[in-house]
Design a protein around this motif. Structure first.
Motif, PDB file in Angstrom:
ATOM      1  N   PHE A 298      95.671 103.093 -32.259  1.00 37.32           N
ATOM      2  CA  PHE A 298      94.820 102.288 -31.242  1.00 37.32           C
ATOM      3  C   PHE A 298      93.283 103.018 -30.852  1.00 37.32           C
ATOM      4  CE2 PHE A 298      98.507  99.982 -31.685  1.00 37.32           C
ATOM      5  CZ  PHE A 298      98.144  98.538 -31.307  1.00 37.32           C
ATOM      6  N   TYR A 299      92.430 102.139 -30.924  1.00 32.39           N
ATOM      7  CA  TYR A 299      91.131 102.597 -30.357  1.00 32.39           C
ATOM      8  C   TYR A 299      90.524 101.418 -29.285  1.00 32.39           C
ATOM      9  CZ  TYR A 299      91.259 105.893 -34.048  1.00 32.39           C
ATOM     10  OH  TYR A 299      91.583 107.123 -35.005  1.00 32.39           O
ATOM     11  N   SER A 300      89.708 101.968 -28.362  1.00 32.82           N
ATOM     12  CA  SER A 300      89.077 100.823 -27.503  1.00 32.82           C
ATOM     13  C   SER A 300      87.743 100.814 -27.906  1.00 32.82           C
ATOM     14  CB  SER A 300      89.139 101.065 -26.054  1.00 32.82           C
ATOM     15  OG  SER A 300      88.725 102.343 -25.739  1.00 32.82           O
ATOM     16  N   ILE A 301      87.031  99.691 -27.725  1.00 29.69           N
ATOM     17  CA  ILE A 301      85.480  99.383 -28.044  1.00 29.69           C
ATOM     18  C   ILE A 301      85.103  98.508 -27.077  1.00 29.69           C
ATOM     19  CG2 ILE A 301      85.820  99.701 -30.559  1.00 29.69           C
ATOM     20  CD1 ILE A 301      85.691  96.781 -30.927  1.00 29.69           C
ATOM     21  N   PRO A 302      83.632  98.834 -26.788  1.00 33.97           N
ATOM     22  CA  PRO A 302      83.159  97.646 -25.711  1.00 33.97           C
ATOM     23  C   PRO A 302      83.442  96.077 -25.878  1.00 33.97           C
ATOM     24  CG  PRO A 302      81.461  99.368 -26.428  1.00 33.97           C
ATOM     25  CD  PRO A 302      82.705  99.575 -27.310  1.00 33.97           C
ATOM     26  N   PRO A 303      83.628  95.487 -24.715  1.00 36.49           N
ATOM     27  CA  PRO A 303      83.938  94.117 -24.925  1.00 36.49           C
ATOM     28  C   PRO A 303      83.137  93.285 -25.703  1.00 36.49           C
ATOM     29  CG  PRO A 303      83.112  94.611 -22.518  1.00 36.49           C
ATOM     30  CD  PRO A 303      83.269  96.064 -23.289  1.00 36.49           C
ATOM     31  N   HIS A 304      81.675  93.612 -25.848  1.00 35.11           N
ATOM     32  CA  HIS A 304      80.752  92.603 -26.569  1.00 35.11           C
ATOM     33  C   HIS A 304      80.791  93.057 -27.842  1.00 35.11           C
ATOM     34  CE1 HIS A 304      78.736  96.678 -25.634  1.00 35.11           C
ATOM     35  NE2 HIS A 304      77.765  96.137 -26.662  1.00 35.11           N
ATOM     36  N   VAL A 305      81.270  94.014 -28.249  1.00 33.42           N
ATOM     37  CA  VAL A 305      81.253  94.205 -29.667  1.00 33.42           C
ATOM     38  C   VAL A 305      82.446  93.464 -30.643  1.00 33.42           C
ATOM     39  CG1 VAL A 305      81.822  96.217 -31.439  1.00 33.42           C
ATOM     40  CG2 VAL A 305      80.493  96.624 -29.382  1.00 33.42           C
ATOM     41  N   HIS A 306      81.716  92.931 -31.850  1.00 30.68           N
ATOM     42  CA  HIS A 306      82.756  92.027 -32.545  1.00 30.68           C
ATOM     43  C   HIS A 306      83.006  92.790 -33.690  1.00 30.68           C
ATOM     44  CE1 HIS A 306      82.607  88.598 -29.914  1.00 30.68           C
ATOM     45  NE2 HIS A 306      81.184  88.835 -29.774  1.00 30.68           N
ATOM     46  N   ILE A 307      84.019  92.655 -34.405  1.00 34.97           N
ATOM     47  CA  ILE A 307      84.388  93.387 -35.554  1.00 34.97           C
ATOM     48  C   ILE A 307      84.300  92.522 -36.880  1.00 34.97           C
ATOM     49  CG2 ILE A 307      85.627  95.209 -34.297  1.00 34.97           C
ATOM     50  CD1 ILE A 307      88.076  93.957 -35.081  1.00 34.97           C
ATOM     51  N   ALA A 308      84.285  91.381 -36.660  1.00 32.12           N
ATOM     52  CA  ALA A 308      84.771  90.347 -37.755  1.00 32.12           C
ATOM     53  C   ALA A 308      83.744  90.457 -38.951  1.00 32.12           C
ATOM     54  CB  ALA A 308      84.776  88.835 -37.291  1.00 32.12           C
ATOM     55  N   ARG A 309      82.546  91.020 -38.594  1.00 33.51           N
ATOM     56  CA  ARG A 309      81.576  91.150 -39.721  1.00 33.51           C
ATOM     57  C   ARG A 309      81.611  92.608 -40.537  1.00 33.51           C
ATOM     58  NH1 ARG A 309      76.370  87.654 -38.022  1.00 33.51           N
ATOM     59  NH2 ARG A 309      77.295  85.674 -37.567  1.00 33.51           N
ATOM     60  N   SER A 310      82.385  93.459 -39.895  1.00 34.19           N
ATOM     61  CA  SER A 310      82.386  94.886 -40.388  1.00 34.19           C
ATOM     62  C   SER A 310      83.168  95.237 -41.863  1.00 34.19           C
ATOM     63  CB  SER A 310      82.980  95.817 -39.227  1.00 34.19           C
ATOM     64  OG  SER A 310      84.395  95.441 -39.186  1.00 34.19           O
ATOM     65  N   LYS A 311      82.721  95.994 -42.528  1.00 33.92           N
ATOM     66  CA  LYS A 311      83.508  96.044 -43.804  1.00 33.92           C
ATOM     67  C   LYS A 311      84.935  96.444 -43.644  1.00 33.92           C
ATOM     68  CE  LYS A 311      79.229  97.184 -46.454  1.00 33.92           C
ATOM     69  NZ  LYS A 311      78.571  98.303 -47.225  1.00 33.92           N
ATOM     70  N   ALA A 312      85.236  97.403 -42.659  1.00 33.85           N
ATOM     71  CA  ALA A 312      86.328  97.718 -42.368  1.00 33.85           C
ATOM     72  C   ALA A 312      87.560  96.541 -41.998  1.00 33.85           C
ATOM     73  CB  ALA A 312      86.539  98.744 -41.386  1.00 33.85           C
ATOM     74  N   TYR A 313      86.848  95.616 -41.170  1.00 34.01           N
ATOM     75  CA  TYR A 313      87.888  94.432 -40.867  1.00 34.01           C
ATOM     76  C   TYR A 313      87.961  93.528 -42.019  1.00 34.01           C
ATOM     77  CZ  TYR A 313      89.195  90.165 -38.554  1.00 34.01           C
ATOM     78  OH  TYR A 313      89.814  88.813 -38.116  1.00 34.01           O
ATOM     79  N   GLN A 314      86.691  93.299 -42.934  1.00 36.80           N
ATOM     80  CA  GLN A 314      86.919  92.408 -43.892  1.00 36.80           C
ATOM     81  C   GLN A 314      87.820  92.902 -45.006  1.00 36.80           C
ATOM     82  OE1 GLN A 314      82.860  91.789 -44.835  1.00 36.80           O
ATOM     83  NE2 GLN A 314      82.386  90.399 -42.995  1.00 36.80           N
ATOM     84  N   GLN A 315      87.657  94.463 -45.041  1.00 39.86           N
ATOM     85  CA  GLN A 315      88.606  95.115 -46.087  1.00 39.86           C
ATOM     86  C   GLN A 315      90.056  95.334 -45.784  1.00 39.86           C
ATOM     87  OE1 GLN A 315      86.185  98.482 -47.098  1.00 39.86           O
ATOM     88  NE2 GLN A 315      84.476  97.094 -48.318  1.00 39.86           N
ATOM     89  N   GLY A 316      90.347  94.791 -44.568  1.00 41.67           N
ATOM     90  CA  GLY A 316      91.933  95.071 -44.123  1.00 41.67           C
ATOM     91  C   GLY A 316      92.165  96.351 -43.644  1.00 41.67           C
ATOM     92  N   LYS A 317      91.285  97.201 -43.317  1.00 39.58           N
ATOM     93  CA  LYS A 317      91.726  98.566 -42.772  1.00 39.58           C
ATOM     94  C   LYS A 317      91.912  98.652 -41.256  1.00 39.58           C
ATOM     95  CE  LYS A 317      88.238 100.702 -46.334  1.00 39.58           C
ATOM     96  NZ  LYS A 317      87.177 101.460 -46.617  1.00 39.58           N
ATOM     97  N   MET A 318      91.389  97.497 -40.510  1.00 44.05           N
ATOM     98  CA  MET A 318      91.805  97.621 -39.070  1.00 44.05           C
ATOM     99  C   MET A 318      91.977  96.130 -38.695  1.00 44.05           C
ATOM    100  SD  MET A 318      88.239  98.346 -37.207  1.00 44.05           S
ATOM    101  CE  MET A 318      86.600  97.304 -37.282  1.00 44.05           C
TER     102      MET A 318
END
Length: 387
Positions: A65-85
């Motif tokens: 598990f990792y924490s990121i700032p509350p305003h950061v969105h991950i939906a457009r990141s490649k890692a999210y779109q490629q199913g890595k997180m």
């Protein structure tokens, strides 16, 4: 500075009646977001940080598990779109961790949608065991199926549209396919026969399964123990006593609740409308006996489906005692084979003790997560009558 949320007076009264400080809902904008990396992708952290332009802080108390700032969105990141997180609150991850899942276990998630906790279970199982997800809402279960497929975790999973208080199907293993006919499960496909598609279309507006409806399997993977079974075998429940030997190794009952512990969920009602909050959270029939009766029945049924020596975790994202300690206390009082256990790993968690000894609670002030109650229960051998 965090935004001051203007809570309706009726909700403030509900919080105060349950000993909850209304000021916690002003902390939502400062709470971090949490993500879990799928095993094997630990080396892409720097790549993700560069893409989302922020530092990912690894949690030292919850692996992966990792924490990121509350305003950061991950939906457009490649890692999210490629199913890595995927996104999952750290408190929810702790509830799954409390199960102590081992490769080879047969695990049941009795309130599975939308699916993040089920994904974590399957990550922990690796290439052994199975995970069964159950939910009463068809549209939420469809989202759960999409999530399993996106993260490549459907191989050992199966999803049932069913009432968690009455679900009664054991874990199964693959059987050789003899005379494969239309009543025998073959490889799952999203393409359905016309008759089945017509039936689904007919019931599409019924988002929630009727209480007396039979379970419906909506997804199964190649190694989930379904392929090769006939329908009469898959849907044949065991006798109650048989579950002691052939039941699930681990059961998660993350029960339906008022969600008052989920700060971000409550914040959404500012856009959805506070009258919606009145209906969903404050309605007397939901916050009084009807909801706690549902929670107790989910707990009872989850424990019934557990094998002897197995572990059940009961959790809710409510901060009230009525939906947590009171439910657990009532269940323990009526079940002589249920043993409330210490959650050993919780010694390293940023949580506090619940009112009932051995239970734990997460909340925004203590743990910088959503609110969550967690209780771990073991199924012991039934007491023998002494003559």
């Amino acid at each position: 500075m965090s935004k001051q949320l203007e809570l309706p007076e009726s909700f403030v009264r509900f919080l105060e009646a349950n000993g909850i400080d209304p000021s916690i809902y002003n902390e939502g904008d400062s709470l971090p977001r949490y993500v879990r990396l799928k095993p094997g992708f630990e080396d892409v952290v720097q790549e993700i940080e560069s893409e989302i332009n922020c530092k990912m802080e690894q949690l030292n108390w919850l692996p992966g598990f990792y924490s990121i700032p509350p305003h950061v969105h991950i939906a457009r990141s490649k890692a999210y779109q490629q199913g890595k997180m995927y996104g999952i609150d750290a408190a929810s991850g702790a509830a799954v961790s409390a199960l102590g899942i081992s490769p080879g276990d047969h695990v049941l998630d009795l309130c599975a949608a939308p699916g993040a906790k089920l994904c974590m279970m399957l990550d922990l199982l690796g290439d052994k065991g199975t995970a069964t997800g159950v939910d009463v809402a068809r549209h939420r279960l469809s989202a759960c199926r999409t999530m399993l497929q996106k993260y490549g975790l459907g191989e050992r999973s199966r999803l049932f549209l069913a009432d968690g208080t009455t679900f009664s199907l054991p874990p199964t293993t693959n059987l050789p396919c003899g005379s494969c006919d239309e009543e025998t499960f073959k490889q799952w496909t999203s393409r359905r026969p016309y008759k089945e598609r017509k039936q689904v279309a007919k019931t599409r507006n019924n988002f929630v399964l009727p209480h007396d409806a039979h379970p419906e399997i909506v997804f199964y993977g190649h190694n989930s123990g379904v392929i090769g079974l006939q329908k009469k075998d898959l849907f044949r429940p065991l006798d109650q006593n048989d579950y002691a030997n052939c039941g699930y190794d681990k059961v998660l009952v993350d029960a339906e609740c008022t969600h008052d512990g989920s700060i971000k969920h409550i914040q959404k009602f500012e856009q959805w409308g506070w009258t919606t909050l009145e209906r969903r959270v404050l309605d007397a029939e939901r916050t009084d006996t009807n909801l706690t009766a549902l929670q107790l029945n989910l707990l009872r049924n989850g424990f019934r489906l557990l094998k002897q020596g197995g572990i059940l975790v009961y959790s809710t994202c409510s901060l009230t005692h009525a939906q947590n300690e009171d439910v657990v206390d009532e269940f323990l009082a009526e079940s002589s084979s249920a043993e409330l256990q210490e959650i050993e790993m919780a010694k390293d968690w940023p949580c506090r003790s619940g009112r009932t000894p051995k239970t734990v609670r997460f909340d925004p002030s203590t743990s910088a997560t959503s609110g969550l109650f967690v209780a771990r229960i073991k199924k012991m051998a039934p007491e023998k009558n002494v003559l």
